[in-house]
Design a protein around this motif. Structure first.
Motif, mmCIF file in Angstrom:
data_model
loop_
_atom_site.group_PDB
_atom_site.id
_atom_site.type_symbol
_atom_site.label_atom_id
_atom_site.label_comp_id
_atom_site.label_asym_id
_atom_site.label_seq_id
_atom_site.Cartn_x
_atom_site.Cartn_y
_atom_site.Cartn_z
ATOM 1 N N PHE A 433 0.880 -1.173 0.000
ATOM 2 C CA PHE A 433 0.000 0.000 0.000
ATOM 3 C C PHE A 433 0.915 1.219 0.000
ATOM 4 C CE2 PHE A 433 -3.961 1.837 2.417
ATOM 5 C CZ PHE A 433 -3.973 2.929 1.569
ATOM 6 N N ILE A 434 1.199 1.790 -1.179
ATOM 7 C CA ILE A 434 2.181 2.867 -1.297
ATOM 8 C C ILE A 434 1.722 3.909 -2.304
ATOM 9 C CG2 ILE A 434 4.188 1.480 -0.647
ATOM 10 C CD1 ILE A 434 4.764 1.162 -3.661
ATOM 11 N N TRP A 435 2.364 5.099 -2.239
ATOM 12 C CA TRP A 435 2.082 6.166 -3.200
ATOM 13 C C TRP A 435 3.291 7.086 -3.308
ATOM 14 C CZ3 TRP A 435 -0.369 5.624 1.532
ATOM 15 C CH2 TRP A 435 -0.075 6.577 2.504
ATOM 16 N N ASN A 436 3.296 7.884 -4.373
ATOM 17 C CA ASN A 436 4.323 8.894 -4.586
ATOM 18 C C ASN A 436 3.638 10.131 -5.158
ATOM 19 O OD1 ASN A 436 6.228 10.398 -6.555
ATOM 20 N ND2 ASN A 436 7.654 9.231 -5.282
ATOM 21 N N ARG A 437 3.628 11.195 -4.381
ATOM 22 C CA ARG A 437 2.902 12.410 -4.776
ATOM 23 C C ARG A 437 3.568 13.109 -5.956
ATOM 24 N NH1 ARG A 437 2.270 15.961 0.436
ATOM 25 N NH2 ARG A 437 0.643 17.062 -0.762
ATOM 26 N N GLU A 438 4.889 13.090 -6.010
ATOM 27 C CA GLU A 438 5.596 13.795 -7.081
ATOM 28 C C GLU A 438 5.288 13.187 -8.455
ATOM 29 O OE1 GLU A 438 7.027 12.771 -4.225
ATOM 30 O OE2 GLU A 438 7.046 14.784 -3.344
ATOM 31 N N LEU A 439 5.274 11.860 -8.534
ATOM 32 C CA LEU A 439 4.988 11.190 -9.803
ATOM 33 C C LEU A 439 3.493 10.960 -10.019
ATOM 34 C CD1 LEU A 439 7.836 8.499 -9.996
ATOM 35 C CD2 LEU A 439 7.701 10.698 -11.184
ATOM 36 N N GLY A 440 2.688 11.186 -8.993
ATOM 37 C CA GLY A 440 1.251 10.999 -9.138
ATOM 38 C C GLY A 440 0.832 9.541 -9.163
ATOM 39 N N ILE A 441 1.627 8.669 -8.514
ATOM 40 C CA ILE A 441 1.378 7.224 -8.550
ATOM 41 C C ILE A 441 0.802 6.751 -7.220
ATOM 42 C CG2 ILE A 441 2.452 4.937 -8.696
ATOM 43 C CD1 ILE A 441 4.642 6.179 -10.429
ATOM 44 N N SER A 442 -0.214 5.916 -7.296
ATOM 45 C CA SER A 442 -0.696 5.174 -6.143
ATOM 46 C C SER A 442 -0.773 3.715 -6.552
ATOM 47 C CB SER A 442 -2.067 5.673 -5.702
ATOM 48 O OG SER A 442 -2.552 4.892 -4.616
ATOM 49 N N PHE A 443 -0.253 2.825 -5.686
ATOM 50 C CA PHE A 443 -0.069 1.423 -6.053
ATOM 51 C C PHE A 443 -0.624 0.522 -4.962
ATOM 52 C CE2 PHE A 443 2.344 -2.526 -6.074
ATOM 53 C CZ PHE A 443 2.517 -2.835 -7.426
ATOM 54 N N GLY A 444 -1.414 -0.466 -5.374
ATOM 55 C CA GLY A 444 -1.943 -1.436 -4.434
ATOM 56 C C GLY A 444 -1.728 -2.851 -4.921
ATOM 57 N N TYR A 445 -1.379 -3.746 -4.005
ATOM 58 C CA TYR A 445 -1.169 -5.148 -4.344
ATOM 59 C C TYR A 445 -1.709 -5.999 -3.205
ATOM 60 C CZ TYR A 445 1.221 -9.280 -6.274
ATOM 61 O OH TYR A 445 1.503 -10.510 -6.833
ATOM 62 N N ALA A 446 -2.548 -6.963 -3.543
ATOM 63 C CA ALA A 446 -3.124 -7.875 -2.551
ATOM 64 C C ALA A 446 -2.980 -9.296 -3.070
ATOM 65 C CB ALA A 446 -4.592 -7.531 -2.299
ATOM 66 N N ASN A 447 -2.479 -10.215 -2.243
ATOM 67 C CA ASN A 447 -2.146 -11.557 -2.726
ATOM 68 C C ASN A 447 -2.369 -12.608 -1.653
ATOM 69 O OD1 ASN A 447 0.220 -10.190 -1.472
ATOM 70 N ND2 ASN A 447 1.134 -12.214 -1.698
ATOM 71 N N ASN A 448 -2.473 -13.861 -2.077
ATOM 72 C CA ASN A 448 -2.675 -14.947 -1.109
ATOM 73 C C ASN A 448 -1.538 -15.948 -1.054
ATOM 74 O OD1 ASN A 448 -3.134 -16.206 -3.557
ATOM 75 N ND2 ASN A 448 -5.019 -17.223 -2.923
ATOM 76 N N GLY A 449 -0.505 -15.777 -1.861
ATOM 77 C CA GLY A 449 0.688 -16.603 -1.778
ATOM 78 C C GLY A 449 1.685 -15.929 -0.851
ATOM 79 N N LEU A 450 1.892 -16.463 0.336
ATOM 80 C CA LEU A 450 2.665 -15.783 1.371
ATOM 81 C C LEU A 450 4.152 -16.079 1.270
ATOM 82 C CD1 LEU A 450 0.276 -16.440 4.393
ATOM 83 C CD2 LEU A 450 0.366 -14.437 2.895
ATOM 84 N N ARG A 451 4.934 -15.020 1.164
ATOM 85 C CA ARG A 451 6.383 -15.145 1.155
ATOM 86 C C ARG A 451 6.977 -14.179 2.172
ATOM 87 N NH1 ARG A 451 8.992 -15.362 -4.768
ATOM 88 N NH2 ARG A 451 10.683 -16.163 -3.486
ATOM 89 N N THR A 452 7.977 -14.647 2.913
ATOM 90 C CA THR A 452 8.656 -13.792 3.873
ATOM 91 C C THR A 452 9.802 -13.084 3.157
ATOM 92 O OG1 THR A 452 8.130 -15.306 5.676
ATOM 93 C CG2 THR A 452 9.885 -13.700 6.067
ATOM 94 N N PRO A 453 9.808 -11.748 3.156
ATOM 95 C CA PRO A 453 10.850 -11.038 2.425
ATOM 96 C C PRO A 453 12.217 -11.196 3.074
ATOM 97 C CG PRO A 453 9.556 -9.507 3.715
ATOM 98 C CD PRO A 453 8.875 -10.833 3.814
ATOM 99 N N ILE A 454 13.255 -10.979 2.284
ATOM 100 C CA ILE A 454 14.617 -10.994 2.807
ATOM 101 C C ILE A 454 14.778 -9.852 3.792
ATOM 102 C CG2 ILE A 454 17.052 -10.738 2.154
ATOM 103 C CD1 ILE A 454 16.360 -12.030 -0.508
ATOM 104 N N PHE A 455 15.645 -10.034 4.758
ATOM 105 C CA PHE A 455 15.832 -9.074 5.844
ATOM 106 C C PHE A 455 15.920 -7.633 5.338
ATOM 107 C CE2 PHE A 455 18.491 -6.489 8.555
ATOM 108 C CZ PHE A 455 17.917 -6.688 9.798
ATOM 109 N N GLY A 456 15.128 -6.743 5.965
ATOM 110 C CA GLY A 456 15.203 -5.310 5.689
ATOM 111 C C GLY A 456 14.474 -4.865 4.452
#
Length: 482
Positions: A433-456
């Motif tokens: 759930f992210i956005w960038n006001r300068e570029l005018g972008i809003s981005f959403g992603y919802a998923n059911n395949g769970l992956r633990t991201p790499i540290f940090g």
């Protein structure tokens, strides 16, 4: 190489095969095994095992939805996630300058019944819920009901226990309240908000009153919820305010307390298979070896007295099985930290309203109500305030440096597009759930395949690849418009 002759005991001559001919079957076997290992390692974790090894039984790539012509490469990146076995089911949506340019769904909401993941699917998004909770707090600040610089005890006198008397609302929304865990909590406590309030108030400050940042993965929403209940004229929860004042007004679906009649629309969760998870866990060790992880990381996470250990020890208060978090008995309990149920379009649209300085998207033809999009969500001054970047600080739970915003969000840079800084947060397993006001972008992603991201890291390669294409297109469009 010439064959050598030998003489047996009976005096007959025999020809011995070349020495390397004995090695041939072994070499071939090693070569074949290497190919299988390569195929297995190159596929994502959610492709069927026989598909990963020999390309048989792969799931069909089912993708539907809307894509603006300029953003066709975004769709290709989205499809690749399924072809590579990186995803089971997901939705992705993008608003650019207030217009919906991407709204795609693909894969499966339920592999057992082969139910497709479509525009009717709802998805729990774990900690992306914190972004919605922080937005509600911003709305109450905007109305003068709350003040970021005010002490929590002003609104909730019982909170001033255990060295918490000086904790401010700003501290709480930015995970500096010293309450990243509870010593003890069970499901029945969570269901009784009055009982939970007493437990929350009694919890002592983890750092003796010093406002150190320590991510509140579970407790964040509970504490904010109690503050809201105390100041709202109707004593509503965050979820109740969302359902009454935001969802219908802006034609969104983002439930903090799912109506029971909608459970059939919720996608099932799928965890990364054990073997794949084992290999992916080496990402932490490689990061440590590369110096990206502090040397004390492993010590702290195994020290039962550390804040990090205690925080992660109470990470799943409703069930130890993370796949249970799409079931009826859990999604019908309000938990504004990690229990939001939504879809990518609703996430992206809410972010687009913030990008639009808190104002409604008047040209959004998808609005189903004549009264929808008629009222501001936030004033521009509050959007500016909550977007203010705070100094980077070390997080004692995430064990990495975080750059927070005033309103409780985080500034994030992603691999491959490090020159662009987004605001928002991600959820366990890959939601974003992210956005960038300068570029005018809003981005959403919802998923059911769970992956633990790499540290940090926030989210993983699935969203990174899609987001990179989004940014490339937007940069190109802006160059053409210049």
């Amino acid at each position: 190489m010439e064959s050598k002759k030998s003489t047996s005991r009976d005096g007959e001559s025999h020809t011995n095969p070349p020495a390397n001919s004995k090695l041939f079957p072994i070499s071939a076997l090693i070569f074949f095994i290497s190919i299988l290992i390569y195929r297995y390692s190159s596929f994502g974790p959610f492709a069927p095992f026989q598909c990963q090894l020999i390309g048989i039984g792969c799931l069909s790539t089912k993708v539907q939805g809307y894509i603006a012509p300029e953003f066709i490469n975004v769709k290709k990146a989205f499809i690749t996630n399924f072809e590579n076995g990186d995803e089971v089911g997901s939705s992705v949506a993008v608003y650019y300058n207030g217009k919906l340019v991407v709204d795609l769904q693909g894969g499966y909401a339920d592999l057992e019944t082969m139910r497709g993941f479509d525009n009717n699917t709802l998805q729990p998004v774990f900690s992306c819920t914190k972004v919605l909770a922080a937005i509600v707090i911003a709305c109450l600040v905007d109305r003068g009901i709350l003040d970021y610089n005010e002490k929590i005890s002003t609104y909730w006198p019982e909170f001033a226990q255990g060295n918490k008397e000086n904790v401010t609302l700003l501290d709480l929304v930015n995970h500096r309240a010293g309450v990243s865990y509870l010593d003890k909590v069970v499901k029945s406590d969570i269901e009784d908000l009055d009982k939970l309030a007493k437990i929350l108030a009694a919890q002592p400050h983890s750092f003796g009153g010093v406002p150190n940042r320590a991510y509140h993965p579970v407790t964040y929403g509970w504490y904010l919820n109690e503050v809201v209940r105390r100041v709202d004229p109707k004593h509503r929860t965050i979820g109740k305010i969302v359902s009454e004042e935001i969802l219908t007004q802006y034609d969104l679906e983002f439930y903090l307390l799912l109506p029971t009649n909608l459970i059939s629309r919720v996608a099932k969760f799928y965890e990364t298979p054990t073997v794949k998870a084992f290999f992916e866990s080496f990402g932490v060790f490689s990061s440590w070896w590369a110096g990206k992880v502090p040397g004390s990381f492993f010590t702290e996470f195994n020290n039962k007295e550390s804040v990090a250990y205690k925080t992660f020890n109470c990470l799943y208060p409703l069930s130890s099985a993370v796949t249970d978090y799409s079931k009826l008995e859990i999604v019908t309990i309000e938990w504004p930290s990690a229990n939001g149920i939504t879809n990518a379009k609703s996430i992206a649209k809410l972010g687009a309203i913030i990008v639009n300085n808190g104002q409604p998207l008047h040209d959004d033809s998808s609005s189903s109500s004549s009264s929808a999009s008629s009222k501001s969500l936030l004033s521009k001054s509050i959007v500016d305030l909550i977007s203010t970047k705070l100094p980077a600080t070390f997080d004692h739970v995430l064990y990495t440096n975080i750059t927070p915003s005033f309103g409780g969000f985080v500034y994030i840079r992603f691999p491959g597009i490090e020159d662009v800084e987004f605001v928002g947060w991600g959820g366990y397993g890959g939601s974003l759930f992210i956005w960038n006001r300068e570029l005018g972008i809003s981005f959403g992603y919802a998923n059911n395949g769970l992956r633990t991201p790499i540290f940090g890291e926030i989210s993983d390669r699935r969203t990174w690849s899609i987001l990179k294409e989004v940014v490339n297109v937007v940069k190109k469009l802006k160059r053409e418009q210049a």
